[in-house]
Motif scaffolding. Sequence first.
Motif, mmCIF file in Angstrom:
data_model
loop_
_atom_site.group_PDB
_atom_site.id
_atom_site.type_symbol
_atom_site.label_atom_id
_atom_site.label_comp_id
_atom_site.label_asym_id
_atom_site.label_seq_id
_atom_site.Cartn_x
_atom_site.Cartn_y
_atom_site.Cartn_z
ATOM 1 N N HIS A 19 28.367 21.337 -15.487
ATOM 2 C CA HIS A 19 29.426 21.783 -16.348
ATOM 3 C C HIS A 19 28.830 22.786 -17.570
ATOM 4 C CE1 HIS A 19 32.902 20.652 -14.359
ATOM 5 N NE2 HIS A 19 32.386 19.426 -14.034
ATOM 6 N N SER A 20 29.408 23.515 -18.100
ATOM 7 C CA SER A 20 29.203 24.376 -19.539
ATOM 8 C C SER A 20 29.835 23.763 -20.819
ATOM 9 C CB SER A 20 29.430 25.874 -19.177
ATOM 10 O OG SER A 20 30.669 26.076 -18.916
ATOM 11 N N GLY A 21 30.994 22.672 -20.498
ATOM 12 C CA GLY A 21 31.305 22.169 -21.475
ATOM 13 C C GLY A 21 31.476 20.429 -21.156
ATOM 14 N N GLY A 22 31.647 19.858 -22.138
ATOM 15 C CA GLY A 22 32.214 18.560 -22.142
ATOM 16 C C GLY A 22 32.927 17.959 -20.813
ATOM 17 N N VAL A 23 32.397 16.934 -20.137
ATOM 18 C CA VAL A 23 33.078 16.042 -19.136
ATOM 19 C C VAL A 23 33.997 15.330 -19.757
ATOM 20 C CG1 VAL A 23 32.992 15.408 -16.684
ATOM 21 C CG2 VAL A 23 30.918 16.867 -17.496
ATOM 22 N N ASN A 24 35.120 15.299 -19.021
ATOM 23 C CA ASN A 24 36.455 14.499 -19.669
ATOM 24 C C ASN A 24 36.720 13.499 -18.917
ATOM 25 O OD1 ASN A 24 36.652 15.924 -22.093
ATOM 26 N ND2 ASN A 24 37.608 17.595 -20.806
ATOM 27 N N CYS A 25 36.541 13.470 -17.443
ATOM 28 C CA CYS A 25 37.047 12.535 -16.454
ATOM 29 C C CYS A 25 36.317 12.787 -15.181
ATOM 30 C CB CYS A 25 38.670 12.649 -16.272
ATOM 31 S SG CYS A 25 39.415 11.517 -15.253
ATOM 32 N N VAL A 26 36.291 11.684 -14.429
ATOM 33 C CA VAL A 26 35.744 11.541 -13.161
ATOM 34 C C VAL A 26 36.519 10.677 -12.084
ATOM 35 C CG1 VAL A 26 33.322 12.171 -13.689
ATOM 36 C CG2 VAL A 26 34.146 9.772 -13.305
ATOM 37 N N SER A 27 36.353 11.012 -10.909
ATOM 38 C CA SER A 27 37.222 10.148 -9.875
ATOM 39 C C SER A 27 36.590 10.240 -8.675
ATOM 40 C CB SER A 27 38.841 10.823 -9.741
ATOM 41 O OG SER A 27 39.421 10.255 -8.897
ATOM 42 N N PHE A 28 36.238 9.044 -8.258
ATOM 43 C CA PHE A 28 35.714 8.736 -6.817
ATOM 44 C C PHE A 28 36.819 9.083 -5.941
ATOM 45 C CE2 PHE A 28 32.297 6.469 -9.134
ATOM 46 C CZ PHE A 28 31.304 7.074 -8.687
ATOM 47 N N HIS A 29 36.001 9.660 -4.692
ATOM 48 C CA HIS A 29 36.976 9.868 -3.458
ATOM 49 C C HIS A 29 36.750 8.202 -2.838
ATOM 50 C CE1 HIS A 29 37.687 10.607 1.071
ATOM 51 N NE2 HIS A 29 38.602 11.358 0.587
ATOM 52 N N PRO A 30 37.916 7.682 -2.290
ATOM 53 C CA PRO A 30 37.925 6.326 -1.571
ATOM 54 C C PRO A 30 36.573 5.975 -0.897
ATOM 55 C CG PRO A 30 40.217 7.158 -1.454
ATOM 56 C CD PRO A 30 39.270 8.407 -1.987
ATOM 57 N N SER A 31 36.122 7.037 -0.012
ATOM 58 C CA SER A 31 34.958 6.910 0.777
ATOM 59 C C SER A 31 33.762 6.650 0.147
ATOM 60 C CB SER A 31 34.676 7.999 1.684
ATOM 61 O OG SER A 31 34.379 9.122 0.868
ATOM 62 N N GLY A 32 33.640 7.012 -1.348
ATOM 63 C CA GLY A 32 32.538 6.817 -2.135
ATOM 64 C C GLY A 32 31.600 7.761 -1.940
ATOM 65 N N ASN A 33 31.844 8.744 -1.244
ATOM 66 C CA ASN A 33 30.769 10.047 -0.858
ATOM 67 C C ASN A 33 31.040 11.066 -1.808
ATOM 68 O OD1 ASN A 33 29.908 8.200 0.994
ATOM 69 N ND2 ASN A 33 31.138 9.334 2.738
ATOM 70 N N LYS B 42 45.128 7.389 -3.435
ATOM 71 C CA LYS B 42 44.604 6.243 -2.737
ATOM 72 C C LYS B 42 43.937 6.392 -1.408
ATOM 73 C CE LYS B 42 45.737 3.835 -6.370
ATOM 74 N NZ LYS B 42 46.193 5.372 -7.221
ATOM 75 N N GLY B 43 44.590 7.458 -0.670
ATOM 76 C CA GLY B 43 44.028 7.700 0.592
ATOM 77 C C GLY B 43 42.878 8.767 0.538
ATOM 78 N N GLY B 44 42.664 9.512 -0.636
ATOM 79 C CA GLY B 44 41.843 10.594 -0.569
ATOM 80 C C GLY B 44 42.197 12.032 -0.176
ATOM 81 N N GLU B 45 43.158 11.974 0.582
ATOM 82 C CA GLU B 45 43.493 13.418 1.142
ATOM 83 C C GLU B 45 44.209 14.267 0.064
ATOM 84 O OE1 GLU B 45 47.288 10.764 0.890
ATOM 85 O OE2 GLU B 45 45.250 10.481 1.539
ATOM 86 N N LEU B 46 44.761 13.705 -1.178
ATOM 87 C CA LEU B 46 45.151 14.683 -2.290
ATOM 88 C C LEU B 46 44.406 14.145 -3.578
ATOM 89 C CD1 LEU B 46 48.964 14.109 -1.671
ATOM 90 C CD2 LEU B 46 47.614 16.046 -1.104
ATOM 91 N N PHE B 47 44.394 15.189 -4.463
ATOM 92 C CA PHE B 47 43.776 14.928 -5.878
ATOM 93 C C PHE B 47 44.565 15.913 -6.792
ATOM 94 C CE2 PHE B 47 40.846 18.307 -4.202
ATOM 95 C CZ PHE B 47 40.712 18.956 -5.316
ATOM 96 N N THR B 48 44.792 15.355 -8.072
ATOM 97 C CA THR B 48 45.573 16.024 -8.956
ATOM 98 C C THR B 48 44.836 16.098 -10.299
ATOM 99 O OG1 THR B 48 47.643 16.181 -10.177
ATOM 100 C CG2 THR B 48 46.688 13.873 -10.095
ATOM 101 N N LEU C 218 48.519 20.086 -7.989
ATOM 102 C CA LEU C 218 48.074 19.020 -6.855
ATOM 103 C C LEU C 218 47.503 19.679 -5.873
ATOM 104 C CD1 LEU C 218 49.177 16.156 -5.708
ATOM 105 C CD2 LEU C 218 50.941 17.445 -4.436
ATOM 106 N N TRP C 219 46.230 19.102 -5.301
ATOM 107 C CA TRP C 219 45.273 19.626 -4.294
ATOM 108 C C TRP C 219 45.292 18.989 -3.158
ATOM 109 C CZ3 TRP C 219 42.398 24.312 -6.441
ATOM 110 C CH2 TRP C 219 42.519 24.219 -7.934
ATOM 111 N N ARG C 220 45.155 19.687 -2.092
ATOM 112 C CA ARG C 220 44.752 19.040 -0.869
ATOM 113 C C ARG C 220 43.423 19.116 -0.332
ATOM 114 N NH1 ARG C 220 47.768 16.379 2.873
ATOM 115 N NH2 ARG C 220 49.516 16.713 1.786
ATOM 116 N N THR C 221 42.697 18.199 0.545
ATOM 117 C CA THR C 221 41.504 18.486 0.856
ATOM 118 C C THR C 221 41.478 17.476 2.218
ATOM 119 O OG1 THR C 221 39.149 18.330 0.561
ATOM 120 C CG2 THR C 221 40.465 16.668 -0.690
#
Length: 477
Positions: free
Chosen positions: A227-241, A280-286, A296-299
């Motif tokens: 990143h080129s700016g401060g990182v404000n938040c992180v989130s792990f995918h339920p798989s941990g990968n 919680k299932g990892g198929e979406l993130f926001t 709201l994103w889907r992956t």
Amino acid sequence: MASAPEDPILERYFKGHKAAITSVDFSPNGKQLATGSWDTFLMLWNFKPQARAFRYVGHKDVVTSVQFSPLGNLLASASRDRTVRLWIPDKRGKSSEFKAHTAPVRSVDFSADGQFLATASEDKSIKVWNMYRQRFLYSLYRHTHWVRCAKFSPDGRLIVSCSEDKTIKIWDTTNKQCVNNFSDFVGFANFVAFNPNGTCIASAGSDHTVKIWDIRVNKLLQHYQVHSGGVNCVSFHPSGNYLITASSDGTLKILDLLEGRLIYTLQGHTGPVFTVSFSKGGELFTSGGADAQVLLWRTNFDELTCKDIFKRNLKRLHFDSPPHLLDIYPRTPHPHERKVETVEINPKLDVIDLQTSTPPVVDILSFDSTTTMETTVRTLPEKGEEVCGYFLNPSLMSSECSPTNLKKKTEDMSDLPSESQRPIPLAVADALEHIMDQLNVLTQTVSILEQRLTLTEDKLNDCLENQQKLFNAIQKS
């Protein structure tokens, strides 16, 4: 440039807040989304088509953090007004208020079993609360500056916290001691989180970095400078990968932790991005940020490996950066996919204000007036009601007190005619209010004493450091 169905896609966006989004969290069933904002409101969004959004009014300052309880029957929020609130995420929006911190509260986090809540504050403390009895349990003091975030480990045995004193601390919830300490001499961590199996922690740095620490061997495993700016938040995918990050540079980035690489940069927000969370299932993130929009994103990370993504990207003919730095811009669902039904939330539409709808007071329950500052008036309990209250830990309920039966019972109670309710005598209500006022004063007094103890500890630490410096100087001379 050709696009592929495996890429993250922007599925929906929500508009309703009037200021920056500070925190987002999915409900455990994945059907709702809670958001907190600088506009002092907490909002609850429903993913069903044409569903209305609910806005909860109660905090008097910025809402800094929101989180659903593990069973989704409670919603916790923290605010700069120095309070923590527990809400019932329904159309009535009842809440109880906790007052113990003496400065703005920065984060809330439920333990995995829902029995405890950890809160972090600018008063340099972390406080742990019992959700079953709605009681304050204990404080953790070792940080020497504002505590930005505190999170339980998946098994609930540990708490990780980060502070502007440039340290990340690991706490043992059994003996309430700091058992580990990670220091950073460049910047401080804005946010920390355990990976799903509890062996590692990730930190979001104000110095633009993301770090992964192995707490078993006290070792820095990975260090990303993407990143080129401060990182404000992180989130792990339920798989941990996978790890997704949100930054003040206006982007989200997705890291493959197995490969140790950046695989996607998502550009959808205008201005800094403050928060991000996987479902919680990892198929979406926001994600949410300064533009007051919730995206709201889907992956489908579960279906693809990082190598699959790289192989597909390498087949593309383009002159952009290497595949793992490929920018993904928001777009509609791919033409060859089944069209996803989306709903746009129009901010011009009226949003229900649950706090001004004067809901029946019969539904409000308070188990501990030292932490719940609202005056409570209710009818006499029915048989079994005391152990089936709204704010009891659902994991400790009997079968007849399940959330489903509880909700049904509550709706039945709300339909009762007002003349059938038994009001509390005025003298008793006045006496209860007086007792609560006295307990409020006592709570504030204890908080002030804790603050003074913290200041005294800080001064003692300074004295010890000065003595050590003086001793070293004398030895050198």
